[in-house]
Each structure stands twice: as structure tokens, then as C-alpha cells.
Scaffold this active site. Sequence first.
Site, mmCIF file in Angstrom:
data_model
loop_
_atom_site.group_PDB
_atom_site.id
_atom_site.type_symbol
_atom_site.label_atom_id
_atom_site.label_comp_id
_atom_site.label_asym_id
_atom_site.label_seq_id
_atom_site.Cartn_x
_atom_site.Cartn_y
_atom_site.Cartn_z
ATOM 1 N N CYS A 444 0.834 -1.198 0.000
ATOM 2 C CA CYS A 444 0.000 0.000 0.000
ATOM 3 C C CYS A 444 0.876 1.258 0.000
ATOM 4 O O CYS A 444 1.469 1.584 -1.012
ATOM 5 C CB CYS A 444 -0.959 -0.031 1.192
ATOM 6 S SG CYS A 444 -2.341 1.124 1.060
ATOM 7 N N HIS A 571 -3.426 -5.338 -0.048
ATOM 8 C CA HIS A 571 -2.907 -5.902 1.201
ATOM 9 C C HIS A 571 -2.953 -7.433 1.129
ATOM 10 O O HIS A 571 -3.944 -8.051 1.550
ATOM 11 C CB HIS A 571 -3.730 -5.414 2.396
ATOM 12 C CG HIS A 571 -3.530 -3.974 2.728
ATOM 13 N ND1 HIS A 571 -2.648 -3.552 3.700
ATOM 14 C CD2 HIS A 571 -4.087 -2.858 2.210
ATOM 15 C CE1 HIS A 571 -2.684 -2.231 3.772
ATOM 16 N NE2 HIS A 571 -3.540 -1.780 2.880
ATOM 17 N N GLU A 573 -1.579 -9.586 2.900
ATOM 18 C CA GLU A 573 -1.521 -10.241 4.215
ATOM 19 C C GLU A 573 -2.896 -10.683 4.712
ATOM 20 O O GLU A 573 -3.007 -11.635 5.511
ATOM 21 C CB GLU A 573 -0.876 -9.317 5.254
ATOM 22 C CG GLU A 573 -1.677 -8.084 5.648
ATOM 23 C CD GLU A 573 -1.396 -6.879 4.777
ATOM 24 O OE1 GLU A 573 -1.653 -5.740 5.233
ATOM 25 O OE2 GLU A 573 -0.921 -7.069 3.640
#
Length: 645
Positions: A444, A571, A573
Site C-alpha cells: 500500500c 494488502h 496479508e
Amino acid sequence: MKYVLVTGGVVSGLGKGVTASSIGLLLKACGLRVTAIKIGIFTKCSTLSFNFGTERADPYLNTDAGTMSPFEHGEVFVLDDGGEVDLDLGNYERFMDIKLTRDNNITTGKIYQANSEQKKKKKLQIYKRTLVYSVIEKERRGDYLGKTVQVVPHITDAIQEWIERVAHIPVDGKPGSADVCVIELGGTIGDIESMPFIQALGQFSYKVGAGNFCLVHVSLVPVLNCVGEQKTKPTQHSVRGLRGQGLAPHILACRSTMGSNTIASQVLDEAAKGKLSQFCLIPGENIITLYDVPNIWHIPLLLRDQKAHEAIFKVLNLNCVIKEPRLDEWTNRAEACDLLHEPVRIALVGKYTELSDAYLSVLKALVHASVDCRKKLFVDWIPASNLEDATAKENPDAYKAAWKLLKGAEGILVPGGFGDRGVQGKILAVKYARENRIPFLGICLGMQIAVVEFARSVLGVKDATSTEFDLNTKSPYVIFMPEGSKTHMGGTMRLGSRRTYFQTKECKSAKLYGCRSFIDERHRHRYEVNPDFVSRLENAGLSFTGKDETGQRMEIAELPNHPYFVGVQFHPEFKSRPGKPSPLFLGFIAAACGQLDVVLQRCSNVDSNGLLKVPPIKTYQKKSSLKPSYRPPEYVLESVKGLNF
């Protein structure tokens, strides 16, 4: 539908979220379909490693977690539908491998507010179900026909209706409702903010009836050093308070403080169990010990070994479908994680490094990838501002320490964030990684910083920056997205799952995703790379290998001639799972420990979500002869700076 409610007593931060996630995994391993709901009365900041540490709890009336400071709340977890939710929902998704919705996170604000957000959902066709209005919206519409709107019954009824509605939303990709809904009530019994929810849940337990509702109460049994005895009185009072509000626990899950650094000192002794059973009116076999473990993957195994699933099945009248939980792969992974010893050292350069929970999903994704690569993860938390020249003058020791950690890292990660504090330090970290060919992953803001650094260092545009940091800059390489709101912060970013199309299948990121044409990843941002400068950046060697459906929004940036230099606007993750690590995190860790070529060769086998199908971790030949419930003290994770798992 069966319901399992998890509450907490005595103190906050005991691990209700991990306990709820572990119960969900255990029930799923027994063959049941499971969903989860988090009632966010309180927000907590804890390491969730099942080791006692500094905890913090604050009540909030926020509609969601989107506008809350990471220092108070920890990370904001983003769901596929764009919901900005409590970090515990990330734990639910990772443990149970499910996809939740924003409605699975209930807050006081959602119950009370005039819910224009529901209208937005209808407009975006996120949900194809009846529009549900909040209490205030119903009052304004006249739904209550002139009645006095009160906490009881109107607020409590709204809470119950929300729970029943959301519990029937499929979250595992299969049609139909789940068998069991695990509900976590945030905060601690006795908090004034939770009283309407406890009242509602008391009514709800009566409504659904005995045999359909099980209450698991997580509590603390402290040990006073001067006495050395486990004290049950705090838990007794907590249970008494719970009963006084209309809820009776069926199962006690007790955390015990350490009289010494041994497992045996944390296990509830028979005398303590007897007292709890007698005064709390709970069968002894329904009193479970939750002690410190090397990593939280052991908690489901801890519950299994103490027959927690059997106790839950008995309360829920599910004995006819009881099965032994199938957790072989999970057990192998948990034990393999304990035995890892070859290190991989990652420098995480960020703004909120004082609180690891601010980057919880990033940390978990690093762990998933490290375990897959058979490496023991060490994370060096580097405050970005400590790398800046100003710190060299104000605090030379902090400056030297930060640079020493950065130069000793095998990989450098710059995560997402907001604001201009520490930006120059992040730019310096990116420059160091690029020039010294250190594996780099920017997420990001981290990707935007990489673009700015490239423009300054390679293109020679010394004043290149983002309009987030300088609104009047003459070289806006990162700009505010046209569709963004400049008046409202909550829920106005580009949120949720968005599609990214690969521009070439020969880049590292495409190969890591199995050479797919496109991927779907979760986003949370207001700024983007300025499309007016893309051609100039690409001509200088920065390749934008992933773009959105319009081709105008940059999603992935890479340096082709670098060992591993990847920046992503999304993102990754948030979709990483134990056993199914995020492809980009896997590539990052693999590059850091010299395994990238091997990983790229086997990344052609991916599932429908673009996540790697990792073969089950082989059980190590050398196993401990001790039962999992009684590991020797040397396996207990110590609190060492930089060592997380």
C-alpha cells in the site's frame, strides 16, 4: 443453529479471540460447518501469542474500526466486502479458513446509528437480502408506532435480530447455513458498555433454548508470589457477576499466571479446580486450563487434549454427531514451527512499530511464509523516523541502532500507513534495499513510497512526492483518487476485494500466483500512483506488472533486474492462511533465504483464490515423548526483542 458464546472475566486481553478461533477450528475439525461473530464492545491491543504482556482496553461507539488509531486498536482488518473490522476477525478467518462479512462484526455504533451504510450496500449490491435498519433509523421511520424507544426491549431486540440474521450467512463457500455460530463478546464482564449486549445475550439464550446455546467463560486464576497459591476468588466473582446478569457459563477456560517459568506452574491444580467447580457450579471436566504455549497454533490442540469439544457437544446435544477432530496437518505444522532454528531476519520499517498488533496480519503472513520455507522468523521493528537525518542529530544512539538493524536484515518490508511522519525514513529504507539488492516488499503506502524513491533517485526528480504529504507539490507522483471523499474519513476509501490483471506472466509476482491472468486481493487506500507519470517510470526500468480493469490504476510494481523488489497497492496479508501463505509473502521470505527459484518452480499449483496449495508439513522424526499438554519449559516462548515466533 447452535451458538457458542465466548466471554471474558477479571481482566482484558486474556485471549478470548484466540480461544474463540480455536473453538471454531476444533468444531470444524469434527466435521461441523462454523461461522463467527465478534461483538466489539472493547478494543484491545495484545500480542495474541498466549504470553502475558501489556494489555489495553478502551470502549468505543464507532461504527467500525476504520477511523481508530492503530495505537489504541491495533490493525484494521479488511474483509472481501470492504468491511473495516476488529483484528479478531482476522484470527477467525485464519484459523477457520472462512470469509466473513462486515456484519460479522457488531459494534454499538452499528446498532444505534441511522444506517445509511446499509443503503450503500444495497446500491453496491454487496448483499441481496432484506434491508435491515438500525434502531434510530427505525424510530425516525415510525416503525415503533409512537412507543418509547428504550434499551430494553428495542436495543436488545436489535442485537438478537442481528445475531440471528448474520449467523445464517454462509462463510465457507458452501450453500446453506452453518451448524454452529461462535460469538465473541468483547470487553470484560462488569463493563458498563457491555450491559445491553449481555442482557440481549441472556434473552437470546432463553429464546434459542437449552441445547442450542453454550457459554465458554475465559477467566484468570492468578498466583500471588508471596503465597504461591492459585487464587480462584477473582474467577468466582466474575462468574457470579455473569450469573447476576442472566448468563450461566457451561465451560470455564482458565488462564493462570506463572509462579515460575514452567508449564506445571500454570496448569490448574486439583484443589483450584475443585473450588471453581463447587463455587461456580460447573462440572470439573468442563474446567479447562489455558497456559502459555510456544505459538497460538497449539491452542486448538490444548482444547482438544482436554476434551473441550466433547464438553461443547454435550451442552449442545450434539453427541449423535460427535467425531474426533482431524487435526493431523495442524498438529504437524504447530510442532514443526517449534523446531525451526535456521533464522531469517526481516526488518519491518513502519510508523506504528511500538505496537506489534498494528501490523498483526503482516506478522502472521510472515510467519506462514517462514514456516513454509522452514525458517525461524526474526522481526526487527524499526521506527521509520529513526532512520532520518533529524534523528541523527536529536538521538544519535537510536539512529545508529536503526541503521544497524536495517543493514543486518535479509529482507526489508515497508507496510501500509497514513500520514507523513517517518516518510523520509521509509524512502531511505527503500533506497537501501534497491541499491544493495536486498529483497523488498512494499504494501500500500510502501508501494507508493517505492515509486517516490525511484522517481527521486533514478529519474532525478528531487521534489517527487505524494499529495498526501504535500498538497501543492509540482511533482505529484502519487495522487488522491478522484472518487475519494475529502469530507468524510470513515468507509470512504477504496475498500475490499478488487481485481488485478497481470500485464505479463513473466514477472515474479505473476509466477508466484501460478501464472494466472488476474487475482483478487483486498484493498484499503485513498491515494494511487499518478497515471500521468507511469510511462516515464516504466521507461526508466520500474515495471507495473499489475493494473486494475481500466488499466489506469497501478496495482503491482516490480524491478525486473532486482532479486526481489515488489510493491503492491493491495494488502496480500489479509488472505494469508496457515498452510496457504500469501504468494507475495512466500516469495519475499524465499528470496530473503535464497529459496526463490525453488518456490517459483512449484507455484504453478494454486487454488481458486490464488493461494498456494502447500503440501502438508512432514512430521519431524525426532518427537517429544511428552504429551502436547505438558511441554518442557524450554519450549515456552520468551519475550525477547526482535523474536516473535
